[in-house]
Design a protein around this motif. Structure first.
Motif, PDB file in Angstrom:
ATOM      1  N   ASN A  22       0.827  -1.215   0.000  1.00  0.00           N
ATOM      2  CA  ASN A  22       0.000   0.000   0.000  1.00  0.00           C
ATOM      3  C   ASN A  22       0.860   1.263   0.000  1.00  0.00           C
ATOM      4  O   ASN A  22       0.613   2.206   0.752  1.00  0.00           O
ATOM      5  N   ALA A  23       1.863   1.291  -0.853  1.00  0.00           N
ATOM      6  CA  ALA A  23       2.746   2.457  -0.936  1.00  0.00           C
ATOM      7  C   ALA A  23       2.001   3.681  -1.459  1.00  0.00           C
ATOM      8  O   ALA A  23       2.416   4.814  -1.197  1.00  0.00           O
ATOM      9  N   ASP A  24       0.921   3.476  -2.176  1.00  0.00           N
ATOM     10  CA  ASP A  24       0.164   4.612  -2.701  1.00  0.00           C
ATOM     11  C   ASP A  24      -0.666   5.303  -1.623  1.00  0.00           C
ATOM     12  O   ASP A  24      -1.224   6.372  -1.869  1.00  0.00           O
ATOM     13  N   LYS A  25      -0.723   4.750  -0.409  1.00  0.00           N
ATOM     14  CA  LYS A  25      -1.523   5.344   0.666  1.00  0.00           C
ATOM     15  C   LYS A  25      -0.659   5.985   1.747  1.00  0.00           C
ATOM     16  O   LYS A  25      -1.141   6.258   2.839  1.00  0.00           O
ATOM     17  N   VAL A  26       0.612   6.226   1.446  1.00  0.00           N
ATOM     18  CA  VAL A  26       1.496   6.865   2.418  1.00  0.00           C
ATOM     19  C   VAL A  26       1.166   8.354   2.489  1.00  0.00           C
ATOM     20  O   VAL A  26       0.716   8.957   1.515  1.00  0.00           O
ATOM     21  N   GLU A  27       1.344   8.963   3.650  1.00  0.00           N
ATOM     22  CA  GLU A  27       0.979  10.359   3.878  1.00  0.00           C
ATOM     23  C   GLU A  27       2.236  11.206   4.088  1.00  0.00           C
ATOM     24  O   GLU A  27       3.274  10.698   4.498  1.00  0.00           O
ATOM     25  N   VAL A  28       2.129  12.491   3.817  1.00  0.00           N
ATOM     26  CA  VAL A  28       3.147  13.463   4.201  1.00  0.00           C
ATOM     27  C   VAL A  28       2.459  14.557   5.005  1.00  0.00           C
ATOM     28  O   VAL A  28       1.263  14.808   4.846  1.00  0.00           O
ATOM     29  N   THR A  29       3.206  15.203   5.892  1.00  0.00           N
ATOM     30  CA  THR A  29       2.617  16.196   6.774  1.00  0.00           C
ATOM     31  C   THR A  29       2.844  17.595   6.222  1.00  0.00           C
ATOM     32  O   THR A  29       3.689  17.818   5.360  1.00  0.00           O
TER      33      THR A  29
END
Length: 143
Positions: free
Chosen positions: A59-66
């Motif tokens: 699920n690398a496409d669901k990683v978040e950045v702040t």
């Protein structure tokens, strides 16, 4: 008097871990991945040997950045030709190659040595939920 323990190449057992990137912050996730790849999570860590484990990221496409990094972060690469500097924004890269985002971040956290290049080869990143590494009998880890 105690002797310092140094692992032998035959004593090192390679394990594989599955990490789910859903909802995780990019930097915090990739620092944990780099720690596992280098073997710093083990008490038998040795600086000059590859005693790290393999990591499978799903699920690398669901990683978040702040913060505002999603709008401001830019990936650069050079094509090799005159005026060949290319810039790709984070949102475009996430849509095209979400695996690259995690691979690039982990590679930047690793030392720039032959050993680190050997250790980075044990990283597998998948955009979706499925992976084809069931033969390694990976352990699911929640970070």
């Amino acid at each position: 008097m105690q002797k310092t323990f140094t692992p032998n190449k035959n004593e090192i057992k390679l394990k594989w871990f599955v990490l789910d990137a859903t909802g995780k912050t990019l930097g915090r996730l990739t620092s944990e991945i780099a720690k596992i790849l280098r073997g710093k999570h083990k008490p038998t860590y040795t600086t000059y040997m590859d005693c790290g484990d393999g990591v499978i990221v799903v699920n690398a496409d669901k990683v978040e950045v702040t913060g505002s990094k999603e709008a401001q972060k830019i990936y650069h690469y050079y094509t090799g030709s005159m005026s060949g500097l290319r810039e790709i924004p984070y949102r475009t890269m996430k849509a095209r190659k979400p695996e690259y985002i995690i691979e690039h971040a982990v590679k930047g956290m690793m030392p720039k040595t032959r050993l680190a290049r050997q250790q980075i080869k044990k990283l597998r990143v998948f955009a979706g939920k499925e992976h084809d590494l069931a033969a390694q009998q990976p352990i699911h880890v929640n970070i």
